[in-house]
Design an enzyme around this catalytic site. Sequence first.
Site, PDB file in Angstrom:
ATOM      1  N   ARG A  23      25.120  59.107  53.871  1.00 56.46           N
ATOM      2  CA  ARG A  23      24.303  60.126  53.213  1.00 56.46           C
ATOM      3  C   ARG A  23      22.842  59.772  53.481  1.00 56.46           C
ATOM      4  O   ARG A  23      22.195  60.360  54.310  1.00 56.46           O
ATOM      5  CB  ARG A  23      24.630  60.166  51.717  1.00 56.46           C
ATOM      6  CG  ARG A  23      23.988  61.299  50.979  1.00 56.46           C
ATOM      7  CD  ARG A  23      24.522  61.456  49.553  1.00 56.46           C
ATOM      8  NE  ARG A  23      24.106  60.360  48.668  1.00 56.46           N
ATOM      9  CZ  ARG A  23      24.373  60.325  47.363  1.00 56.46           C
ATOM     10  NH1 ARG A  23      25.066  61.304  46.793  1.00 56.46           N
ATOM     11  NH2 ARG A  23      23.976  59.315  46.621  1.00 56.46           N
ATOM     12  N   MET A  67      28.656  87.236  31.669  1.00 54.85           N
ATOM     13  CA  MET A  67      27.442  86.455  31.923  1.00 54.85           C
ATOM     14  C   MET A  67      27.019  85.665  30.678  1.00 54.85           C
ATOM     15  O   MET A  67      26.686  84.485  30.750  1.00 54.85           O
ATOM     16  CB  MET A  67      26.300  87.378  32.360  1.00 54.85           C
ATOM     17  CG  MET A  67      25.055  86.610  32.792  1.00 54.85           C
ATOM     18  SD  MET A  67      23.674  87.695  33.127  1.00 54.85           S
ATOM     19  CE  MET A  67      24.204  88.516  34.603  1.00 54.85           C
ATOM     20  N   LYS A 107      19.177  61.028  36.589  1.00 53.33           N
ATOM     21  CA  LYS A 107      18.918  62.173  37.472  1.00 53.33           C
ATOM     22  C   LYS A 107      19.564  63.437  36.888  1.00 53.33           C
ATOM     23  O   LYS A 107      20.457  63.334  36.040  1.00 53.33           O
ATOM     24  CB  LYS A 107      19.469  61.875  38.860  1.00 53.33           C
ATOM     25  CG  LYS A 107      20.960  61.562  38.875  1.00 53.33           C
ATOM     26  CD  LYS A 107      21.395  60.936  40.194  1.00 53.33           C
ATOM     27  CE  LYS A 107      22.904  60.783  40.187  1.00 53.33           C
ATOM     28  NZ  LYS A 107      23.381  59.930  41.279  1.00 53.33           N
ATOM     29  N   TYR A 124      35.586  93.013  31.022  1.00 51.95           N
ATOM     30  CA  TYR A 124      35.404  93.632  32.325  1.00 51.95           C
ATOM     31  C   TYR A 124      36.698  93.620  33.132  1.00 51.95           C
ATOM     32  O   TYR A 124      37.419  92.620  33.154  1.00 51.95           O
ATOM     33  CB  TYR A 124      34.356  92.859  33.134  1.00 51.95           C
ATOM     34  CG  TYR A 124      32.935  93.083  32.695  1.00 51.95           C
ATOM     35  CD1 TYR A 124      32.376  94.361  32.678  1.00 51.95           C
ATOM     36  CD2 TYR A 124      32.144  92.006  32.305  1.00 51.95           C
ATOM     37  CE1 TYR A 124      31.065  94.558  32.277  1.00 51.95           C
ATOM     38  CE2 TYR A 124      30.829  92.188  31.918  1.00 51.95           C
ATOM     39  CZ  TYR A 124      30.290  93.474  31.906  1.00 51.95           C
ATOM     40  OH  TYR A 124      29.011  93.659  31.518  1.00 51.95           O
TER      41      TYR A 124
END
Length: 814
Positions: free
Chosen positions: A582, A759, A484, A710
Amino acid sequence: MSISLKKIVAVLNAKWLGLKAENEIENISIDSRSLQNSPSTLFFAIVGVNNDAHNYIEDLMSIGVQNFVVQYVPAGLEDKANFLVVDNSIKALQDFAVFYRNKFQFPVIGLTGSNGKTIVKEWLNFLLSPDFNVIRSPKSYNSQVGVPLSIVAINEKHNLGIFEAGISTVSEMQNLEKVIQPIIGVLTNIGSSHDEGFENIEYKIKEKLLLFNHAEVLIYQKDAAVDRFINPRNKTFSWSFNDETATVLVFKKEIVNQHTVIHYTHDGKVARFEIPFLDKASIENAISCLMVLLYLNYESAVIQARMLLLFPVEMRLKVKNGINNCTLVDDSYSSDFQSLKIALDFLESQKQFQSKTVILSDIFQSGLVNEELYDRVAKLIISNNINRVIGIGDTISAFKEKFNNCITYNNTAEFIADFEHIDFSNETILVKGARSFQFEEIVALLEEKTHETVLEINLNAISYNLNFFKSKLKPEVKIMVMVKAFGYGNGGLEIANLLEHHNVDYLGVAFADEGISLKNGGIKTPIMVLNPENTSFGAIIQHQLEPEIYCLKGLHAFLKIAKQKKLQAFPIHIKIDTGMHRLGFEANTLAELISTLKDNDTVKVKSILSHLATSDDPLQRDFTLKQINLFEELSSKIIRELGINPIRHILNTSGISNFPDSQYNMVRLGIGLYGVSNDLKEQKYLETVGTLKSVISQVRVIDAGESVGYGRKFVAKRITKVATIPIGYADGISRGLGNGVGYINIKDQKAKILGNVCMDMIMVDVTDIECTEGESVIVFGEKPSVSSIAKKLNTIPYEILTSISQRVKRVFYR
Ligand SMILES: *Cc1c(COP(=O)(O)O)cnc(C)c1O
């Protein structure tokens, strides 16, 4: 090779059963999937911890293989093939190799040690091949089966052998010694790796030295710990950086123009040579090679000239994404016959595409005359169902007619000039050539271009980890592997392909579309969908996925669609809730579940499962046992009342480790496959699968008082060298690692992250690290490990792995 089966029966002291046809054997195989198996193959059926090759004999017979060395004759096949029955197939393979080895009298160099074996072997091959027809172990074929398989590749034309032997535990080396029979022994660096199989370092040294029991000479770095165990019969030829009693004293190393110049004395004479490497391991490996050359009486001028040309050794086959949706298998540094066989077997295991192209240079060092060599190469390529051959080089061009669908070029430049006119799309391409052909230029053209950050996935490590967990299972227990979330971030289809190759019983995905993309990629292994949404049931049925059904509503919805489609016995999996809370049927819904499924032939309950909430936590052991007891009770009730016999499974990775008595009929392996364990002790036994790599874009030096990034969060207290790396939070690097919390690895040294993570970039401190722009860096892998980063961020490794964004290119290799 051409040996009568009758002779082999005698050599192996085997019981000959079955057909008893007097066949001639031309090659040896242990790989049932190899397309190189043929009627003249002798197949050794090896029984591994998890895999018994006897199970594939019937398949092999159907493609014409007739001769088998077995530990037992599989039922029903008694009279249908030649069976040579032995006690132990691996031992028999070794016995055969000893017999085969004894046909040849040439000198053999045997290498062992903890590090450097393969590099020294490849370098010696390069240094000695101008004067000898060398046969060497391919890649790192150095195991109990790898060594015999290397030996049986010897032919009449070879006049020097170089074989490496690797052992992981006591009593293995004696076997390998008999197979290799080295005349010249070389002990490379004896580090601390693979110590688990040995009580201590002394045992390890003692065991390794057994390789040299009958050698004429032992070459090694002088070391008191080793001296103690050397067989007094062995002549020694030793070297040292400081011990003047060694035969060769390396008294000075200096760096000149990015090369290391090594000065030594031998026989009272001073000499030197130069290598294009600076690191310690390369220097030691080069000295091991020097020692062999000196022992063989090479002139210092020849040594100097050849050493200067040493090259980095590429030990692995790399799988890369290619242009136009191709997959590349990059093996652009060797072109001998043995490694071609291995590369073709590997190509066969990459099943993404039907269509396969091989780009192949002239083949060197076979010892055979060209006519015969290219006959064999063509036969090999044809047997591997290769659709197209692109031959590059004068010699292969001359034998073009032997191949099917072959185009040729006289050299790499001519191919590159014509590149635009050749169609490459939706196929797997093996690029395989000798170093001198510089096929890396071809790889560069064929490789898909993206930015320089890559997640490298070590497929061997996945196989290794799979086998590690398999070895904890009872033999009859099946295994489902969870792929998965894109294989926990590591790549979906590629990993599923590998798992299919290993015959795992089931794959597990979270959502239908993950399963669909695997099926579209050609995966045949059954796939369970953990979290099927009702809207996806149609697609699930269409693609033959198997839904997990976890509530009555879902069950009724699925049955409705299944009935409309007039399905019969469609496989479903029933999940019960035992405390995770769940997904899953609760105890009070079982009655209706059972009455709905009773006498229903639309679906078939393939399995019943539940999921553990705290299998990794020893403090919560009682809770887990309660879950397991409830699972036993509820699943037994369903089985009893429906009169069915489904697979039952409850264990995830930590469950496999901590609750071995609850394996039922299957387990569900997840994170462990990807090399991460929740248990520190177990972690040591797993191999690192993913290495996130990037490069240095720019390096600058700033003064004290200057800031970085930054928000000016980092202010330099001293003159600081700063490197910028093109990876940021959009790639999955958490901002939490900024401001000195995290580090990356540059040349095995820690470079702290300075200021805020951007980023697409981070800046790191490289003040004390010698590094340049373009240099490779490791964001995670062996060091820092995913687990250590997770800990710093107060999360779990699962999140780190699955956060690496899809824009980071995955590169698979072995
Ligand atoms: C993810 C998952 C697993 C595997 O868990 P690991 O801890 O990664 O081994 C097993 N079963 C289910 C239902 C899962 O969702």
